[in-house]
Structures are given as C-alpha cells and as structure tokens.
Design a protein around this motif. Sequence first.
Motif, short mmCIF file in Angstrom:
data_model
loop_
_atom_site.label_atom_id
_atom_site.label_comp_id
_atom_site.label_asym_id
_atom_site.label_seq_id
_atom_site.Cartn_x
_atom_site.Cartn_y
_atom_site.Cartn_z
N LEU A 1 -14.26 1.81 -4.46
CA LEU A 1 -14.10 3.03 -3.66
C LEU A 1 -14.19 2.71 -2.16
O LEU A 1 -13.47 3.28 -1.35
N GLU A 2 -15.07 1.79 -1.80
CA GLU A 2 -15.17 1.38 -0.40
C GLU A 2 -13.88 0.70 0.06
O GLU A 2 -13.39 0.94 1.16
N GLN A 3 -13.31 -0.15 -0.82
CA GLN A 3 -12.03 -0.81 -0.51
C GLN A 3 -10.92 0.22 -0.33
O GLN A 3 -10.11 0.11 0.59
N LEU A 4 -10.86 1.22 -1.21
CA LEU A 4 -9.85 2.27 -1.09
C LEU A 4 -10.00 3.05 0.21
O LEU A 4 -9.02 3.33 0.90
N LYS A 5 -11.24 3.39 0.56
CA LYS A 5 -11.50 4.11 1.80
C LYS A 5 -11.06 3.27 2.99
O LYS A 5 -10.38 3.75 3.90
N HIS B 1 2.51 -0.51 9.14
CA HIS B 1 1.60 0.48 8.58
C HIS B 1 1.43 0.28 7.07
O HIS B 1 0.31 0.18 6.56
N GLU B 2 2.54 0.22 6.35
CA GLU B 2 2.48 0.10 4.88
C GLU B 2 1.97 -1.27 4.44
O GLU B 2 1.25 -1.38 3.45
N GLN B 3 2.32 -2.32 5.17
CA GLN B 3 1.84 -3.65 4.81
C GLN B 3 0.34 -3.77 5.05
O GLN B 3 -0.36 -4.47 4.31
N THR B 4 -0.18 -3.08 6.06
CA THR B 4 -1.62 -3.05 6.29
C THR B 4 -2.33 -2.40 5.12
O THR B 4 -3.35 -2.91 4.64
N SER C 1 -2.20 -4.77 1.99
CA SER C 1 -3.00 -5.98 2.07
C SER C 1 -4.50 -5.70 1.97
O SER C 1 -5.29 -6.62 1.78
N SER C 2 -4.90 -4.44 2.06
CA SER C 2 -6.32 -4.10 2.10
C SER C 2 -6.92 -3.71 0.76
O SER C 2 -8.14 -3.65 0.63
#
Length: 164
Positions: free
Chosen positions: A122-126, A72-75, A78-79
């Motif tokens: 913001l799109e990356q954060l979402k 979960h946290e690694q996903t 990495s995003s």
Amino acid sequence: MELTDNYQNLSSIYQELSIKKGQLAKIDKKELEKSTFEKTDTVVLGAEKYDENDYQRVLNKFKNKDSEIRTHEQTHASSAATTSAINYNYQIGPDGKLYAMGGSVRFDTSIPNDPQSAKIKLEQLKDASSSVSSMSGADSSIAQTANLNKMLLESLKQGFNYEN
C-alpha cells in the motif's frame, strides 16, 4: 447414380462460391486502394495564411506534451508493480506523426494476506501514484485509497473493532 449427381451438384456449388469469392476479393482490393489514396491525399494551405512560426509553435506543443505524458506514465510504472503495459492516447500532430496526449498504467492493487506485506504494498502504491510532479485525478484517488487502506490495516492491527 444418384450419389454421383449429388457430388456433381456440390462441385458446381463450390465452383460458384469460388468465383464469387474471387469477385469479392477484387472489390476489397479496389476499396483498399481507394482508402489508401484518400489517406495520402494532402491539403496545401494558402501561402498568405500559412506562418512557419505558428506551425513550429504548435508542433513544439505536441512534442512537449508527448514528452510530459511519457515521462509521467513511465514514472508511475517504475515505482510499483503493474498488471499491464502503459497505454497511450495518441493524436496526430501537424507533421502527420502520432503524439501521446494522455496515458494510463494499471497498478497491481491486490492486497497480500500478510499485514506487513500489505502495508508495504500500500505504501508503494501511494508513493507510485503521487511520485509525479502534476497528479491527475486518478493519481490522487489511488494515493488516497492506498493511504486509507493502510490506516485501516494499522487500526485493525491495534485491535479496533468496527462491527458495531
């Protein structure tokens, strides 16, 4: 003559301090040995109440939760850009090993001045906060905030004025 006496007095004070420091070091060493012994002390369960299947079931729960939390946290990490390493909350399992039971990663939430770069970030954060299969409350909050900020940027770009 008086100066020599002062040096002798200081010398004797330093000597006494050195002796006291040595005594304290011995006490600290004994306390450390005592606490190390207590940490390695084990509890033996009664044979009639101990079930190997229960032990294995609990151990498997710890292992599965650890794997789930780490994935979960690694996903998340990495995003999107992060400001720190992943932090895990550990619990000792029945085998005496540490297992991750929770975790967090801090996203870089600074917004660039360029509207296009801000929209992309913001799109990356979402996406990073909602990329996992089971979202936590914090994940949901970050995704909502990023989406609202993105909508605000788009409305400002279209010329809406909120200063009424």
